[in-house]
Design a protein around this motif. Sequence first.
Motif, PDB file in Angstrom:
ATOM      1  N   HIS A 147       0.859  -1.192   0.000  1.00  0.00           N
ATOM      2  CA  HIS A 147       0.000   0.000   0.000  1.00  0.00           C
ATOM      3  C   HIS A 147       0.895   1.241   0.000  1.00  0.00           C
ATOM      4  CE1 HIS A 147      -3.808  -2.133   0.936  1.00  0.00           C
ATOM      5  NE2 HIS A 147      -3.005  -2.975   1.560  1.00  0.00           N
ATOM      6  N   PRO A 148       0.460   2.312  -0.651  1.00  0.00           N
ATOM      7  CA  PRO A 148       1.307   3.512  -0.722  1.00  0.00           C
ATOM      8  C   PRO A 148       1.387   4.286   0.585  1.00  0.00           C
ATOM      9  CG  PRO A 148      -0.795   3.894  -1.825  1.00  0.00           C
ATOM     10  CD  PRO A 148      -0.755   2.439  -1.474  1.00  0.00           C
ATOM     11  N   THR A 149       0.399   4.128   1.473  1.00  0.00           N
ATOM     12  CA  THR A 149       0.410   4.863   2.736  1.00  0.00           C
ATOM     13  C   THR A 149       0.130   3.916   3.890  1.00  0.00           C
ATOM     14  OG1 THR A 149      -1.957   5.408   2.804  1.00  0.00           O
ATOM     15  CG2 THR A 149      -0.512   6.875   1.519  1.00  0.00           C
ATOM     16  N   TRP A 150       0.565   4.318   5.069  1.00  0.00           N
ATOM     17  CA  TRP A 150       0.332   3.522   6.256  1.00  0.00           C
ATOM     18  C   TRP A 150      -1.145   3.489   6.650  1.00  0.00           C
ATOM     19  CZ3 TRP A 150       1.214  -0.464   8.702  1.00  0.00           C
ATOM     20  CH2 TRP A 150       1.017  -0.633  10.085  1.00  0.00           C
ATOM     21  N   PRO A 151      -1.900   4.598   6.562  1.00  0.00           N
ATOM     22  CA  PRO A 151      -3.331   4.499   6.873  1.00  0.00           C
ATOM     23  C   PRO A 151      -4.049   3.470   6.004  1.00  0.00           C
ATOM     24  CG  PRO A 151      -2.679   6.790   6.860  1.00  0.00           C
ATOM     25  CD  PRO A 151      -1.504   6.011   6.341  1.00  0.00           C
ATOM     26  N   GLU A 152      -3.736   3.438   4.711  1.00  0.00           N
ATOM     27  CA  GLU A 152      -4.366   2.451   3.835  1.00  0.00           C
ATOM     28  C   GLU A 152      -3.990   1.036   4.249  1.00  0.00           C
ATOM     29  OE1 GLU A 152      -4.337   3.287  -0.514  1.00  0.00           O
ATOM     30  OE2 GLU A 152      -3.330   5.136   0.071  1.00  0.00           O
ATOM     31  N   ALA A 153      -2.723   0.819   4.548  1.00  0.00           N
ATOM     32  CA  ALA A 153      -2.259  -0.519   4.910  1.00  0.00           C
ATOM     33  C   ALA A 153      -2.873  -0.973   6.232  1.00  0.00           C
ATOM     34  CB  ALA A 153      -0.733  -0.534   5.002  1.00  0.00           C
ATOM     35  N   PHE A 154      -2.825  -0.113   7.245  1.00  0.00           N
ATOM     36  CA  PHE A 154      -3.318  -0.529   8.549  1.00  0.00           C
ATOM     37  C   PHE A 154      -4.825  -0.759   8.525  1.00  0.00           C
ATOM     38  CE2 PHE A 154      -4.718   0.236  12.961  1.00  0.00           C
ATOM     39  CZ  PHE A 154      -4.007  -0.784  13.574  1.00  0.00           C
ATOM     40  N   VAL A 186     -11.297   2.630  13.973  1.00  0.00           N
ATOM     41  CA  VAL A 186      -9.943   2.692  13.403  1.00  0.00           C
ATOM     42  C   VAL A 186      -9.861   3.797  12.359  1.00  0.00           C
ATOM     43  CG1 VAL A 186      -8.262   1.448  12.002  1.00  0.00           C
ATOM     44  CG2 VAL A 186      -9.400   0.288  13.902  1.00  0.00           C
ATOM     45  N   ARG A 187     -10.853   3.892  11.497  1.00  0.00           N
ATOM     46  CA  ARG A 187     -10.831   4.912  10.438  1.00  0.00           C
ATOM     47  C   ARG A 187     -10.857   6.326  10.998  1.00  0.00           C
ATOM     48  NH1 ARG A 187     -12.546   0.463   7.924  1.00  0.00           N
ATOM     49  NH2 ARG A 187     -12.148   0.280   5.672  1.00  0.00           N
ATOM     50  N   ARG A 188     -11.454   6.513  12.135  1.00  0.00           N
ATOM     51  CA  ARG A 188     -11.495   7.847  12.740  1.00  0.00           C
ATOM     52  C   ARG A 188     -10.110   8.286  13.205  1.00  0.00           C
ATOM     53  NH1 ARG A 188     -16.216   8.501  17.045  1.00  0.00           N
ATOM     54  NH2 ARG A 188     -15.492  10.665  16.889  1.00  0.00           N
ATOM     55  N   HIS A 189      -9.178   7.334  13.317  1.00  0.00           N
ATOM     56  CA  HIS A 189      -7.817   7.661  13.752  1.00  0.00           C
ATOM     57  C   HIS A 189      -6.833   7.732  12.585  1.00  0.00           C
ATOM     58  CE1 HIS A 189      -9.461   6.556  17.681  1.00  0.00           C
ATOM     59  NE2 HIS A 189      -8.442   7.191  18.216  1.00  0.00           N
ATOM     60  N   GLU A 190      -7.329   7.690  11.373  1.00  0.00           N
ATOM     61  CA  GLU A 190      -6.414   7.711  10.222  1.00  0.00           C
ATOM     62  C   GLU A 190      -5.525   8.951  10.173  1.00  0.00           C
ATOM     63  OE1 GLU A 190      -8.621   6.940   6.668  1.00  0.00           O
ATOM     64  OE2 GLU A 190      -8.546   4.762   6.947  1.00  0.00           O
ATOM     65  N   PRO A 191      -5.998  10.136  10.592  1.00  0.00           N
ATOM     66  CA  PRO A 191      -5.084  11.292  10.596  1.00  0.00           C
ATOM     67  C   PRO A 191      -3.831  11.058  11.441  1.00  0.00           C
ATOM     68  CG  PRO A 191      -7.344  12.049  10.774  1.00  0.00           C
ATOM     69  CD  PRO A 191      -7.390  10.553  10.888  1.00  0.00           C
ATOM     70  N   LEU A 192      -3.946  10.308  12.542  1.00  0.00           N
ATOM     71  CA  LEU A 192      -2.769   9.974  13.351  1.00  0.00           C
ATOM     72  C   LEU A 192      -1.805   9.096  12.570  1.00  0.00           C
ATOM     73  CD1 LEU A 192      -4.133   9.131  16.917  1.00  0.00           C
ATOM     74  CD2 LEU A 192      -2.538  10.961  16.318  1.00  0.00           C
ATOM     75  N   LEU A 193      -2.359   8.153  11.803  1.00  0.00           N
ATOM     76  CA  LEU A 193      -1.520   7.228  11.049  1.00  0.00           C
ATOM     77  C   LEU A 193      -0.811   7.917   9.893  1.00  0.00           C
ATOM     78  CD1 LEU A 193      -3.945   4.156  10.927  1.00  0.00           C
ATOM     79  CD2 LEU A 193      -2.194   4.698  12.630  1.00  0.00           C
ATOM     80  N   GLU A 194      -1.341   9.033   9.448  1.00  0.00           N
ATOM     81  CA  GLU A 194      -0.711   9.777   8.357  1.00  0.00           C
ATOM     82  C   GLU A 194       0.640  10.362   8.763  1.00  0.00           C
ATOM     83  OE1 GLU A 194      -3.636  12.627   7.253  1.00  0.00           O
ATOM     84  OE2 GLU A 194      -4.921  11.172   6.224  1.00  0.00           O
ATOM     85  N   LEU A 195       0.912  10.409  10.070  1.00  0.00           N
ATOM     86  CA  LEU A 195       2.208  10.902  10.548  1.00  0.00           C
ATOM     87  C   LEU A 195       3.344   9.957  10.191  1.00  0.00           C
ATOM     88  CD1 LEU A 195       1.087  12.046  14.125  1.00  0.00           C
ATOM     89  CD2 LEU A 195       1.478  13.501  12.133  1.00  0.00           C
ATOM     90  N   VAL A 196       3.011   8.715   9.814  1.00  0.00           N
ATOM     91  CA  VAL A 196       4.029   7.701   9.480  1.00  0.00           C
ATOM     92  C   VAL A 196       4.252   7.727   7.976  1.00  0.00           C
ATOM     93  CG1 VAL A 196       4.647   5.260   9.595  1.00  0.00           C
ATOM     94  CG2 VAL A 196       3.235   6.292  11.404  1.00  0.00           C
TER      95      VAL A 196
END
Length: 296
Positions: free
Chosen positions: A132-139, A168-178
Motif C-alpha cells: 500500500h502507498p500509505t500507512w493508513p491504507e495498509a493498517f 480505526v478509520r477515525r484515527h487515520e489522521p494519526l496514522l498519516e504521521l508515518v
Amino acid sequence: MRTETALASAGIDPASVVSAEQLGGGTYNTAIRLRLADGRRLVLKIAPPETGLSYEHDLLATEAEYYRRTSGPLPSVVGAGPGFLLMTELPGVPWAEAPDADPRRRAELGGIVAGLHRTTGDGFGYPQDPPHPTWPEAFTAMTDAVLADAVRFGVRLPRPAAEIAHLVRRHEPLLELVSTPVLVHFDLWNGNILLDGPRISGIIDAERAFWGDPLAEFVSLTLFRDLDEPLVSGYRDAGGPARFDLPSRRRLALYRVYLDLIMVVEMTPRRDSNAKRARFLTTRLTEDLDAVQRAL
C-alpha cells in the motif's frame, strides 16, 4: 512437506542428518531442530497445510525476507521454498524460560530493536501481500482483514466488527504521521528473544513481520506489561526513529487493538478451547478499545 524434501531443495543430503527433534512452543508452523554430520545446527520450519487468518499465507517467505534484509542477532537463511524455511540455529534459550528483571537487559533489547528498524522499504503492509502507498491504507486493510476473519469464523467480539472498523478509520489522521515503511517484527515477546548467559543472543520467529510504523513494535515488546524506561532509553540511545509523545501513544493504543483482535480471532481456527484465555483476551480487547475511544 517431508524433511528430506526440504533438505534436498536446500542442497543438503538428507543422509547427513544425525538427529532431528521437533521443537515446541510454536502455535502455527512446525519447527524441527536438525544436527548434521558436519557439525552444523539448523532449524527447519514447515508451514501447515491450511491457513487460518487471512494474512497467514506465505509466512515463511516473509520470515526469510526479514532475516535476509535485517541486521541483528538473527538466524541465517540456509534454504527456503514453498512451505519451508531452513536456517541456522542460534544459541540460547527463550527469555520467557529464563526471566531476568535486570533493567540493563531491557536497555540492550531496545538498542537491538533500534538496529532492526534501520531496514526500510517502499510500501506498507505485509510483504506477502501487494504493498500500500500509505500507512493508513495498509493498517486499515490489515484491520479490516482480521475483522472479516472474525465474521467468517463466527467469533464474538466485544463490539460489532463494523463499529471497530469505524473507530480505526477515525484515527487515520494519526496514522498519516508515518511516512517511512519500517520492517516491524511484531512478535517480539519474550518467547521469541533468546538469552545466552548474560547477553541477548537472538531474535527469532519473524514470520508475522510487516512494513509499517516502528512504534507498533512496542506492542509485543511490552505484551502484558507497561512501557518501561530502560527499553525506551536503549532504543533512543541507539537512534530509534519513534517518538513517545501523546500522538504516538494514541497510535500505540490502536496497534494494541490490532494485536488483541488477532489473538482473540485466531483461537477459533486453531481450535483453542481455553475459556480462561478467551475471557482474558476479550477483556483486554475491550479495555484497549475503550482507551482508543476515549482518545477521540
